[in-house]
Design a protein around this motif. Structure first.
Motif, PDB file in Angstrom:
ATOM      1  N   ALA A  53       0.855  -1.191   0.000  1.00  0.00           N
ATOM      2  CA  ALA A  53       0.000   0.000   0.000  1.00  0.00           C
ATOM      3  C   ALA A  53       0.893   1.243   0.000  1.00  0.00           C
ATOM      4  CB  ALA A  53      -0.914  -0.010   1.212  1.00  0.00           C
ATOM      5  N   PHE A  54       0.403   2.321  -0.603  1.00  0.00           N
ATOM      6  CA  PHE A  54       1.172   3.559  -0.661  1.00  0.00           C
ATOM      7  C   PHE A  54       0.223   4.749  -0.648  1.00  0.00           C
ATOM      8  CE2 PHE A  54       0.364   2.068  -4.906  1.00  0.00           C
ATOM      9  CZ  PHE A  54       0.041   3.206  -5.639  1.00  0.00           C
ATOM     10  N   ALA A  55       0.780   5.946  -0.573  1.00  0.00           N
ATOM     11  CA  ALA A  55       0.020   7.205  -0.552  1.00  0.00           C
ATOM     12  C   ALA A  55      -1.033   7.203   0.557  1.00  0.00           C
ATOM     13  CB  ALA A  55      -0.605   7.476  -1.915  1.00  0.00           C
ATOM     14  N   GLY A  56      -0.627   6.777   1.748  1.00  0.00           N
ATOM     15  CA  GLY A  56      -1.548   6.782   2.887  1.00  0.00           C
ATOM     16  C   GLY A  56      -2.710   5.824   2.732  1.00  0.00           C
ATOM     17  N   GLY A  57      -2.535   4.752   1.974  1.00  0.00           N
ATOM     18  CA  GLY A  57      -3.595   3.764   1.764  1.00  0.00           C
ATOM     19  C   GLY A  57      -4.471   4.041   0.562  1.00  0.00           C
ATOM     20  N   ARG A  58      -4.271   5.186  -0.102  1.00  0.00           N
ATOM     21  CA  ARG A  58      -5.074   5.470  -1.300  1.00  0.00           C
ATOM     22  C   ARG A  58      -4.665   4.584  -2.462  1.00  0.00           C
ATOM     23  NH1 ARG A  58      -5.320  11.719  -2.467  1.00  0.00           N
ATOM     24  NH2 ARG A  58      -3.298  11.102  -3.266  1.00  0.00           N
ATOM     25  N   GLY A  59      -3.416   4.159  -2.503  1.00  0.00           N
ATOM     26  CA  GLY A  59      -2.926   3.254  -3.530  1.00  0.00           C
ATOM     27  C   GLY A  59      -2.744   1.869  -2.945  1.00  0.00           C
ATOM     28  N   ARG A  60      -3.264   0.860  -3.640  1.00  0.00           N
ATOM     29  CA  ARG A  60      -3.199  -0.513  -3.149  1.00  0.00           C
ATOM     30  C   ARG A  60      -2.862  -1.458  -4.294  1.00  0.00           C
ATOM     31  NH1 ARG A  60      -8.789  -1.491  -0.561  1.00  0.00           N
ATOM     32  NH2 ARG A  60      -7.779  -3.380   0.182  1.00  0.00           N
ATOM     33  N   ALA A  61      -1.801  -2.245  -4.118  1.00  0.00           N
ATOM     34  CA  ALA A  61      -1.422  -3.247  -5.119  1.00  0.00           C
ATOM     35  C   ALA A  61      -2.209  -4.526  -4.852  1.00  0.00           C
ATOM     36  CB  ALA A  61       0.072  -3.521  -5.056  1.00  0.00           C
ATOM     37  N   PHE A  62      -2.533  -5.243  -5.915  1.00  0.00           N
ATOM     38  CA  PHE A  62      -3.286  -6.487  -5.754  1.00  0.00           C
ATOM     39  C   PHE A  62      -2.779  -7.566  -6.701  1.00  0.00           C
ATOM     40  CE2 PHE A  62      -5.593  -3.969  -8.900  1.00  0.00           C
ATOM     41  CZ  PHE A  62      -5.802  -4.881  -9.918  1.00  0.00           C
TER      42      PHE A  62
ATOM     43  N   GLY B 284      -3.124 -12.455 -12.551  1.00  0.00           N
ATOM     44  CA  GLY B 284      -2.340 -11.249 -12.755  1.00  0.00           C
ATOM     45  C   GLY B 284      -2.325 -10.364 -11.533  1.00  0.00           C
ATOM     46  N   GLY B 285      -2.114  -9.096 -11.773  1.00  0.00           N
ATOM     47  CA  GLY B 285      -2.058  -8.142 -10.674  1.00  0.00           C
ATOM     48  C   GLY B 285      -2.129  -6.724 -11.190  1.00  0.00           C
ATOM     49  N   GLY B 286      -2.140  -5.786 -10.242  1.00  0.00           N
ATOM     50  CA  GLY B 286      -2.218  -4.392 -10.636  1.00  0.00           C
ATOM     51  C   GLY B 286      -2.282  -3.470  -9.444  1.00  0.00           C
ATOM     52  N   ILE B 287      -2.780  -2.273  -9.709  1.00  0.00           N
ATOM     53  CA  ILE B 287      -2.865  -1.229  -8.689  1.00  0.00           C
ATOM     54  C   ILE B 287      -4.212  -0.523  -8.803  1.00  0.00           C
ATOM     55  CG2 ILE B 287      -1.940   1.014  -7.956  1.00  0.00           C
ATOM     56  CD1 ILE B 287       0.776   0.084  -8.990  1.00  0.00           C
ATOM     57  N   LYS B 288      -4.837  -0.277  -7.663  1.00  0.00           N
ATOM     58  CA  LYS B 288      -5.974   0.637  -7.579  1.00  0.00           C
ATOM     59  C   LYS B 288      -5.486   1.860  -6.829  1.00  0.00           C
ATOM     60  CE  LYS B 288     -10.115  -2.202  -7.589  1.00  0.00           C
ATOM     61  NZ  LYS B 288     -11.334  -2.549  -6.857  1.00  0.00           N
ATOM     62  N   TYR B 289      -5.765   3.024  -7.381  1.00  0.00           N
ATOM     63  CA  TYR B 289      -5.343   4.267  -6.738  1.00  0.00           C
ATOM     64  C   TYR B 289      -6.536   5.212  -6.680  1.00  0.00           C
ATOM     65  CZ  TYR B 289      -2.888   8.547  -5.663  1.00  0.00           C
ATOM     66  OH  TYR B 289      -2.479   9.704  -5.070  1.00  0.00           O
ATOM     67  N   TYR B 290      -6.940   5.571  -5.468  1.00  0.00           N
ATOM     68  CA  TYR B 290      -8.070   6.488  -5.284  1.00  0.00           C
ATOM     69  C   TYR B 290      -7.579   7.922  -5.314  1.00  0.00           C
ATOM     70  CZ  TYR B 290     -11.244   2.699  -4.439  1.00  0.00           C
ATOM     71  OH  TYR B 290     -12.020   1.576  -4.608  1.00  0.00           O
ATOM     72  N   LEU B 291      -8.083   8.699  -6.269  1.00  0.00           N
ATOM     73  CA  LEU B 291      -7.746  10.112  -6.395  1.00  0.00           C
ATOM     74  C   LEU B 291      -8.480  10.927  -5.334  1.00  0.00           C
ATOM     75  CD1 LEU B 291      -8.113  10.297 -10.259  1.00  0.00           C
ATOM     76  CD2 LEU B 291      -5.970  10.232  -8.971  1.00  0.00           C
ATOM     77  N   ARG B 292      -9.670  10.466  -5.008  1.00  0.00           N
ATOM     78  CA  ARG B 292     -10.502  11.179  -4.050  1.00  0.00           C
ATOM     79  C   ARG B 292     -11.275  10.178  -3.212  1.00  0.00           C
ATOM     80  NH1 ARG B 292     -14.937  15.781  -5.430  1.00  0.00           N
ATOM     81  NH2 ARG B 292     -15.257  16.361  -3.278  1.00  0.00           N
ATOM     82  N   ARG B 293     -11.317  10.391  -1.888  1.00  0.00           N
ATOM     83  CA  ARG B 293     -12.076   9.536  -0.978  1.00  0.00           C
ATOM     84  C   ARG B 293     -12.943  10.402  -0.085  1.00  0.00           C
ATOM     85  NH1 ARG B 293      -8.137   4.871   1.300  1.00  0.00           N
ATOM     86  NH2 ARG B 293      -9.621   3.359   0.577  1.00  0.00           N
TER      87      ARG B 293
END
Length: 156
Positions: free
Chosen positions: A67-76, A103-112
């Protein structure tokens, strides 16, 4: 190739989610004829364009250490499978089979947000190894492809 994809994700826990989706694509199937015993020249033909649909289900695991950016970005990482349906020969012939992916990837929340209908907006990037069993093939073997995608995420 035309590709449309819609996924619904349901988070079971902070690190585990279930997904269900529908995919539509129009791949071009071509072929090459070479090594003719009568010495004819090699040639390549465009073949035909398939209409391909599949319904899939899968599981995602969000890796806490990545996880990165304070939990806004999460690898899966994840995987799943589904039902494949292909139409060819002018959409007259139907082939069916299965599709599997990992596979895998990243979810990144721009706004929460904590209130309102939409609790988050973001981006998703992922890559998958896909295996199509059954369906339209020249040799009857499992087809292997790589899929790279990007999309918008709305959290409710």
């Amino acid at each position: 190739m035309t590709l449309s994809n819609a996924l619904l994700t349901f988070n079971l826990a902070r690190t585990l989610a279930l997904e269900a989706g529908l995919v539509f694509s129009r791949p071009q199937i071509g072929f090459t004829v070479a090594g003719d015993s009568e010495g004819a020249s090699e040639f390549t033909a465009r073949g035909e364009r398939l209409s391909q649909y599949f319904a899939e289900a899968g599981v995602l695991y969000f890796v806490p250490r990545l996880a990165f950016a304070g939990g806004r970005g999460r690898a899966f990482v994840g995987g799943g499978g589904g039902y494949l349906r292909q139409l060819h020969a002018g959409r007259i012939l139907v082939e069916t089979g299965q599709v599997y992916h990992a596979g895998g990837g990243i979810k990144y929340y721009l706004r929460r947000r904590h209130a309102g209908l939409i609790k988050g907006l973001g981006l998703r990037l992922d890559a998958r190894a896909c295996f199509l069993s059954g369906g339209y093939t020249f040799d009857g073997r499992t087809a292997r492809t790589v899929s790279i995608g990007a999309g918008l995420v709305a959290g409710f």
